[in-house]
Enzyme design. Sequence first.
Site, PDB file in Angstrom:
ATOM      1  N   HIS A  39      -1.046  -9.459  -0.669  1.00 11.55           N
ATOM      2  CA  HIS A  39      -0.441  -8.786  -1.817  1.00 11.55           C
ATOM      3  C   HIS A  39       0.958  -8.394  -1.410  1.00 11.55           C
ATOM      4  O   HIS A  39       1.347  -8.549  -0.248  1.00 11.55           O
ATOM      5  CB  HIS A  39      -1.265  -7.556  -2.219  1.00 11.55           C
ATOM      6  CG  HIS A  39      -1.494  -6.608  -1.079  1.00 11.55           C
ATOM      7  ND1 HIS A  39      -0.614  -5.603  -0.749  1.00 11.55           N
ATOM      8  CD2 HIS A  39      -2.490  -6.538  -0.158  1.00 11.55           C
ATOM      9  CE1 HIS A  39      -1.070  -4.942   0.308  1.00 11.55           C
ATOM     10  NE2 HIS A  39      -2.211  -5.489   0.686  1.00 11.55           N
ATOM     11  N   ASP A  74      -4.109   0.497  -5.656  1.00 16.46           N
ATOM     12  CA  ASP A  74      -2.666   0.448  -5.399  1.00 16.46           C
ATOM     13  C   ASP A  74      -2.058  -0.929  -5.667  1.00 16.46           C
ATOM     14  O   ASP A  74      -0.853  -1.050  -5.855  1.00 16.46           O
ATOM     15  CB  ASP A  74      -2.366   0.886  -3.963  1.00 16.46           C
ATOM     16  CG  ASP A  74      -3.194   0.143  -2.930  1.00 16.46           C
ATOM     17  OD1 ASP A  74      -4.156  -0.555  -3.303  1.00 16.46           O
ATOM     18  OD2 ASP A  74      -2.895   0.269  -1.722  1.00 16.46           O
ATOM     19  N   ASP A 120      -9.648  -3.573   0.190  1.00 18.43           N
ATOM     20  CA  ASP A 120      -8.452  -4.229   0.721  1.00 18.43           C
ATOM     21  C   ASP A 120      -8.729  -4.982   2.017  1.00 18.43           C
ATOM     22  O   ASP A 120      -8.269  -6.115   2.198  1.00 18.43           O
ATOM     23  CB  ASP A 120      -7.354  -3.189   0.964  1.00 18.43           C
ATOM     24  CG  ASP A 120      -6.042  -3.817   1.418  1.00 18.43           C
ATOM     25  OD1 ASP A 120      -5.435  -4.547   0.622  1.00 18.43           O
ATOM     26  OD2 ASP A 120      -5.637  -3.590   2.581  1.00 18.43           O
ATOM     27  N   HIS A 161      -8.057  -9.088   2.629  1.00 25.55           N
ATOM     28  CA  HIS A 161      -7.105  -9.769   3.515  1.00 25.55           C
ATOM     29  C   HIS A 161      -7.798 -10.846   4.359  1.00 25.55           C
ATOM     30  O   HIS A 161      -7.224 -11.894   4.635  1.00 25.55           O
ATOM     31  CB  HIS A 161      -6.420  -8.758   4.439  1.00 25.55           C
ATOM     32  CG  HIS A 161      -5.297  -8.024   3.790  1.00 25.55           C
ATOM     33  ND1 HIS A 161      -4.098  -8.616   3.476  1.00 25.55           N
ATOM     34  CD2 HIS A 161      -5.193  -6.728   3.383  1.00 25.55           C
ATOM     35  CE1 HIS A 161      -3.288  -7.725   2.925  1.00 25.55           C
ATOM     36  NE2 HIS A 161      -3.940  -6.567   2.846  1.00 25.55           N
ATOM     37  N   THR A 208       0.807  -1.225   0.000  1.00 24.45           N
ATOM     38  CA  THR A 208       0.000   0.000   0.000  1.00 24.45           C
ATOM     39  C   THR A 208       0.838   1.272   0.000  1.00 24.45           C
ATOM     40  O   THR A 208       0.662   2.143  -0.854  1.00 24.45           O
ATOM     41  CB  THR A 208      -0.943  -0.002   1.211  1.00 24.45           C
ATOM     42  OG1 THR A 208      -1.853  -1.083   1.073  1.00 24.45           O
ATOM     43  CG2 THR A 208      -1.713   1.300   1.320  1.00 24.45           C
TER      44      THR A 208
END
Length: 417
Positions: free
Chosen positions: A353, A239, A192, A196, A71
């Site tokens: 990521h 991102d 995001d 996760h 990020t």
Amino acid sequence: MVTLWMTLIFTCVLGWVKLIEKLDKPLVILISSDGFRWGYNWKVATPNIDRLRFNGVEAEPGMIPVFPTKTFPNHYSIATGLYPAYHGIISNSFRDPDPTSQDRFKIGNLDPKWWLGEPIWETVVNHGLQAATYFWPGSQVVKGNWTCDPKYCMDYDGSIPYEVRVDSVLKFVDMPPGDRPSLITLYFEAPDEPGHQTGPDDPKITEAVARVDNMIGRLLIGLDKQNVTNDVTMILVGDHGMVTVCENKVIYLDDLGKWIYIPDAWVDSYTPVLAIRPPPEVDAVGVFQKISQGLASGKVPNAEFLQVYLKEQLPLRLHYSDSPRIQPIIGLVAEGYSVVPSRKSKVSCGGNHGYDNAFASMRTIFIGSGPQFPKGLRIPSFENIELYHLITSILGLTPAPNNGTNSFAESLLLPHH
């Protein structure tokens, strides 16, 4: 009756003048949807994102993040046009390479010594214009002529509802011409956070994408009411992407114990980038060689899914060596795999990521809509370092030194009106 007509005419003229004044200079709204993997918008109806797509430019298949696909490095690369090795934020967390220092960069650290380069909001104010940031990594750092004026620069608070953020952006747009920002940033944590927790293929992702689309709709409705939608440039980006990780795809560092013991104090990050900085008295090349021997032995489970390099030997396409902040030993983890310290470490299914930016799963979105973007254009994937120069071109600003190219903006944008 005459007085009533005169009042109406005067009101209309004032409104017309206000509208003209609003358009006295370009305005860019840069929106980040954290972790918006390319293709997420196919999971659910996204009429508002589609409105931007159909009226503007979209990268297919997605935009390429910088490595590591984390990020903070990526948001700051978007802001500066620099690779992490040059803007300084090489990961979300890392140690000062100075062995005499105990300092560490972590999310929330606003010390300008970490944040190199010139971010776009600083470039804007350097040209005598205003910039406003409703969250963006690095935007709270006071640097150069950027003072993070509370009128224009919001302190990060993830609990603030998305609706409040959007409405605040609309208030920025509605400011008098002399106060109105030329650049406004807007940030959403979704999708995001659920990514996760669940990985990229879960109904919670669909819900999060729909929520982001609703917020884009809220913004568009507000701009429509202000009669400026067609004159404002909106750039929607993410991102990085997201990939599923699970407990059966793991490399345990303690399995290398026969060849070398790697103390936790040497490790800045385990996964998806294994970053090792041995102390000065320990030969990093020797450590690298022993790790490589262990991985090549055929006796370490899943060893083929971890490729370790001295940073100078990393693939050049990663642009990830030219900084003392980058650790001497870097391990690239295969897509969907994890590195953990030991077999006692807990590993659960979810998403992650940070992997090699060549993986399609790490791609994110780019959609640009506004007066200088052609309508309905689809362009090939490009690296996000091009965005800084693109924005300065739209705003008519002289860019600071960056890793982007003149040709990208020139090939994409229509001439100024």
